[in-house]
Design an enzyme around this catalytic site. Sequence first.
Site, PDB file in Angstrom:
ATOM      1  N   LYS A 142     -16.581  -7.128   5.581  1.00 56.36           N
ATOM      2  CA  LYS A 142     -15.282  -7.771   5.671  1.00 56.36           C
ATOM      3  C   LYS A 142     -14.876  -8.082   7.111  1.00 56.36           C
ATOM      4  CE  LYS A 142     -12.860  -6.482   1.468  1.00 56.36           C
ATOM      5  NZ  LYS A 142     -11.631  -5.886   0.937  1.00 56.36           N
ATOM      6  N   HIS A 145       0.835  -1.205   0.000  1.00 54.67           N
ATOM      7  CA  HIS A 145       0.000   0.000   0.000  1.00 54.67           C
ATOM      8  C   HIS A 145       0.870   1.256   0.000  1.00 54.67           C
ATOM      9  CE1 HIS A 145      -3.074  -2.669   2.212  1.00 54.67           C
ATOM     10  NE2 HIS A 145      -3.585  -2.440   1.014  1.00 54.67           N
ATOM     11  N   ARG A 150      -1.769  -6.563  -8.227  1.00 56.91           N
ATOM     12  CA  ARG A 150      -0.715  -7.509  -7.899  1.00 56.91           C
ATOM     13  C   ARG A 150      -0.659  -8.645  -8.905  1.00 56.91           C
ATOM     14  NH1 ARG A 150      -2.987  -8.315  -1.998  1.00 56.91           N
ATOM     15  NH2 ARG A 150      -4.685  -8.680  -3.414  1.00 56.91           N
ATOM     16  N   SER A 180      -3.087  -8.034   2.798  1.00 58.14           N
ATOM     17  CA  SER A 180      -3.399  -7.827   4.214  1.00 58.14           C
ATOM     18  C   SER A 180      -3.932  -9.101   4.864  1.00 58.14           C
ATOM     19  CB  SER A 180      -4.411  -6.691   4.374  1.00 58.14           C
ATOM     20  OG  SER A 180      -3.848  -5.473   3.971  1.00 58.14           O
TER      21      SER A 180
END
Length: 163
Positions: free
Chosen positions: A41, A17, A95, A133
């Site tokens: 989430k 990030h 990514r 994460s």
Amino acid sequence: MRIGLYPGTFDPVTHGHIDIIRRACRLVDRLVIGVAINRDKGPLFSLDERVEMIQSEILPIGAAAGCEIIVHPFENLLIDCARDVNATVIVRGLRAVADFEYEFQMVGMNRALDARIETVFLMADAKNQAIASKLVKEICRLGGDVTKFVPPLVKDRLDEKLR
């Protein structure tokens, strides 16, 4: 003034990030870090904790880049958040191919909602491509060392929460 919005849950903020933030600062005059309040989430860290961790990392980045960086929590649609902060660009990090497929759908929906707001993708640096994460939290929870993936403050906070 060119304003960009970099949204995410940042639960927690990682070196990946931070790399995207640093690079996005070269593209805009003001970068708004949109911290999503995503109750679905079930974040490990509270909104205040996530905002605090991001703020501790961005101060030197903004100063070095000559870019104003603001942290802005949001719970509405991403496109509405972009309008709220007067962003003309949404910055997203990629990514892998799996990220692209999801992001491709999001761009289409966001363009349908407001074609004036562009989305710009920044590819993750090779050393950060594996960082997620979710995986960082799992590694820490199982006793692994996450020093390579997160800043020291974030590592300490993860240790407090998960050990």
